[in-house]
Scaffold this motif. Sequence first.
Motif, short mmCIF file in Angstrom:
data_model
loop_
_atom_site.label_atom_id
_atom_site.label_comp_id
_atom_site.label_asym_id
_atom_site.label_seq_id
_atom_site.Cartn_x
_atom_site.Cartn_y
_atom_site.Cartn_z
N GLY A 198 75.81 4.69 50.16
CA GLY A 198 75.10 4.74 48.88
C GLY A 198 76.02 4.61 47.68
O GLY A 198 76.84 3.68 47.62
N MET A 243 79.03 2.89 43.79
CA MET A 243 78.77 2.01 44.92
C MET A 243 79.75 0.84 44.99
O MET A 243 80.06 0.24 43.97
CB MET A 243 77.36 1.42 44.80
CG MET A 243 76.96 0.53 45.96
SD MET A 243 75.48 -0.45 45.60
CE MET A 243 76.21 -1.91 44.89
N ASN A 658 74.31 4.24 42.72
CA ASN A 658 74.06 3.47 43.94
C ASN A 658 73.45 2.12 43.57
O ASN A 658 72.43 1.71 44.09
CB ASN A 658 73.12 4.26 44.85
CG ASN A 658 72.92 3.61 46.20
OD1 ASN A 658 73.67 2.71 46.57
ND2 ASN A 658 71.91 4.04 46.93
#
Length: 664
Positions: A198, A243, A658
């Motif tokens: 994530g 991310m 994310n």
Amino acid sequence: MSQLKCLVLGVLLLPMSLLAVAQSIKQNNLTTPANESTIAPAVYAVDPGHSNSTADLFIYETLQLTDAVIANLTQLGLSNVTAFAFQNSSDVENPPKPTFFGKCKTYPGDYLWPSRSLWELFNLLLGKALIETVPYAAPCYNSFDNYNQSNCDFITNNWTNGSIYHTGDPTSINAVLFQGLTCMPPALIPSASNCTVGGYPSYAVNVSNVAQIQLAVNLARNLNLRLVIKNTGHDFSAKSTGMGALSIWTHHLKDIQFFKYYKEDSYTGPALKVGAGVQAFELYGAAKNYGVTVVGGEGRTVGVMGGYILGGGHSPLSSIYGMGADQVLSMEVVTSDGRFVTASATCNPDLFWALRGGGGSTFGVVTSVVVKAHPKIRVTTLNYALTTGNTTSADQFWAALRAFFDGFINYTAAGNYEYFRIQNLGGGQYYSDMGPWFAPGMSQHELESLVAPLFERFKALGVEVNPVFQEYNDFYDAWYASFPVEPWGSNAVRQASRLFPRTNWQDTTKLDATFDAIKGVVEEGGYVIAFNIAAAPKGGYPDNSVNPAWRNTVMHAIMATLWDPASSVSDMKAASDKLTFDWMQRWRDVSPGAGSYLSEADYIEPNFTQAFFGSNYQKLYHLKQRFDPLGVFYAHTGVGSEDWKMSQMIMGNLPSQNSKLCRA
Ligand SMILES: Cc1cc2nc3c(=O)[nH]c(=O)nc-3n(C[C@H](O)[C@H](O)[C@H](O)COP(=O)(O)OP(=O)(O)OC[C@H]3O[C@@H](n4cnc5c(N)ncnc54)[C@H](O)[C@@H]3O)c2cc1C
Ligand SMILES: *[C@@H]1O[C@H](CO)[C@@H](O)[C@H](O)[C@H]1NC(C)=O
Ligand SMILES: *[C@@H]1O[C@H](CO)[C@@H](O)[C@H](O)[C@H]1NC(C)=O
Ligand SMILES: *[C@@H]1O[C@H](CO)[C@@H](O)[C@H](O)[C@H]1NC(C)=O
Ligand SMILES: *[C@@H]1O[C@H](CO)[C@@H](O)[C@H](O)[C@H]1NC(C)=O
Ligand SMILES: *[C@@H]1O[C@H](CO)[C@@H](O)[C@H](O)[C@H]1NC(C)=O
Ligand SMILES: *[C@@H]1O[C@H](CO)[C@@H](O)[C@H](O)[C@H]1NC(C)=O
Ligand SMILES: *[C@@H]1O[C@H](CO)[C@@H](O)[C@H](O)[C@H]1NC(C)=O
Ligand SMILES: *[C@@H]1O[C@H](CO)[C@@H](O)[C@H](O)[C@H]1NC(C)=O
Ligand SMILES: *[C@@H]1O[C@H](CO)[C@@H](O)[C@H](O)[C@H]1NC(C)=O
Ligand SMILES: *[C@@H]1O[C@H](CO)[C@@H](O)[C@H](O)[C@H]1NC(C)=O
Ligand SMILES: *[C@@H]1O[C@H](CO)[C@@H](O)[C@H](O)[C@H]1NC(C)=O
Ligand SMILES: *[C@@H]1O[C@H](CO)[C@@H](O)[C@H](O)[C@H]1NC(C)=O
């Protein structure tokens, strides 16, 4: 003289424990595998290295990447080795333009995303310090082949009170909500079915020398990778995650060196040179051993020389010594061009100014900081609680709290700091615990005299408290006894804060409005954590980039809204929006033009450039363009972050870590 004391001389080399990779060295028609013994001749120590600060470099700072090392690696014919080269031009007048790159940072699947063999070469050059992310809570799932119920139990049982464990993990962070909640212990989150990376970085470099930081900065800059720096991961705004990022993990830079006599610029006195990974409990322990006192925060596991000091840093000692950033004498730092430099009053003074308050992950990666040490100091603490109940009505409770507020200017003038919370228990019941009232330099008798008028007022209001005074002859002992490890990693909280100005205490109407704004939030269910603190000590403070609002404040107050993790998304969003747009707006309305502390702030503070940096913003933004023209460093709500945006939102308006980071 100042120029003589400035650039760090070039040095050396790379760690020797290298990993065999799928790369080969091609020279003279011969192809040999790149491994420890074949690559070693290209990289070795030439010079112990110098700092332009008074303090010598730590050993780990003498291991540096230089042009000569890059040249050697290039000669070996390794593929893509230019990905580790320094920025060609450090010409500030004519910085390279980022036009070569797309709108977004480079992500897996993109042309520039490193091939497997490039990651392996990187790992080889790092001496095997590259860690591919396995989320901290992965043992609770089957997703990463490390399911282990007893490890999962340990992680789950120690999730909220175990910051010491989270800070020892390469990627775990406090502000999990913004990470995307992709790998929480199942017991703490409804309907969790799997664990994914994530919003955690893809890779982390477990740093043990400066060369590794330079390699990571160069790689990220040359390939336009998202770069994050994680020290402890305490940041309220998830600034130490992202991310698809490459993360520089500074946790193991733990060196501490004491100087009994230290001279830098106009300062003469004791000092400590402290590694970027040192945490409060370690720093205070060392200071106690050396018989001195150092300014740092209250949180036990916070990293003092990372986000804390770079963002300003408030302390139980601020009312007498100012902010953490005010204590800095010099820093060693890797800048966005990959170079390693000293920043001090005489060396790179603009960088030095920006690093002291302008925020983490913005101007460079700090590897160590020299800070002033103050004399050993006695401290008296006071604890008591105000609570509604059979003998105290809500009106009495609020009147008593207001009596306490009335003394804020006096208490900070006496050098005190009070850390208190105000809580709505439901059913018209309220609770406020003072813990601790911290009086550095005062004997118990002196503190008793200072607070005697307050206790008289409590008595006159018919409010009973049971004050507990305790005198300590050392900062460490007072701090250790007073500040427990605080909770971490909640998936069901949003926070925001305000620096309320002293002028609000110099006018009864304004103080009434201020108090009502605090009270109103608590009455509606908000949880308030506040500090009576001032950061404009009698002894003065240096010109640095600390938010000017800090110099005018006598109260830093944090509000939190908490919800049941099982509630519906619309209920969570309602609570979250109420915090930012309703409760906080009331706090802003009673303190127009004041600010907010960037390290303990609303993730979506409107007008954040003004709130977090005030009148320093334009200068900071200009320096950001100068020191990081390509946007190598990024931190949510950091200087220059308005030029970027995350591509997805959580609950409609909370930028998701994310998701991709792209130019706005
Ligand atoms: C429980 C708790 C207690 C706290 N108590 C206090 C307090 O008493 N006083 C106070 O002022 N604040 C306090 N804070 C806030 C704290 O200062 C911030 O969370 C701060 O960001 C922590 O810095 P860190 O380096 O430990 O954390 P991280 O989350 O690892 O880093 C924070 C930011 O700094 C950057 N960064 C870290 N290291 C470096 C480096 N070497 N070079 C460049 N950038 C770097 C990161 O990229 C990130 O942007 C507290 C926070 C918590 C959760
Ligand atoms: C730093 O100091 C060294 C000598 O110690 C000097 O050669 C170098 O030029 C200085 N760096 C800068 C930027 O002035
Ligand atoms: C390398 O190999 C090629 C072809 O095999 C040959 O022509 C050349 O002379 C060789 N070069 C060296 C330096 O040995
Ligand atoms: C490295 O490769 C060379 C050439 O193949 C080999 O002789 C040597 O043993 C290898 N060293 C290590 C440490 O693997
Ligand atoms: C580069 O490699 C050569 C030969 O292998 C070596 O003599 C030289 O010292 C190396 N330079 C550096 C900076 O590693
Ligand atoms: C830097 O750029 C100049 C001009 O484009 C070029 O001549 C030089 O070789 C480059 N230097 C490096 C180290 O890439
Ligand atoms: C590196 O080299 C390989 C093959 O030599 C190539 O496929 C790859 O695209 C290059 N680039 C990166 C970023 O890995
Ligand atoms: C789980 O981890 C513990 C160490 O924390 C280890 O002792 C135990 O053997 C592991 N269990 C399994 C099933 O792997
Ligand atoms: C951590 O978890 C273990 C068991 O899973 C528990 O025994 C221990 O008390 C926990 N530690 C803390 C500090 O809560
Ligand atoms: C993980 O779970 C989420 C939601 O339950 C789902 O959307 C996602 O596809 C799953 N991912 C994997 C890798 O199984
Ligand atoms: C308040 O009074 C009730 C009834 O007399 C008693 O049960 C309760 O313990 C009291 N609470 C406190 C906090 O004194
Ligand atoms: C603050 O101190 C001044 C001067 O010592 C005193 O007159 C005043 O009453 C104090 N105010 C409060 C609220 O304690
Ligand atoms: C931001 O704050 C400044 C100073 O209070 C104010 O002048 C400005 O109008 C604000 N901007 C926005 C967009 O609210």
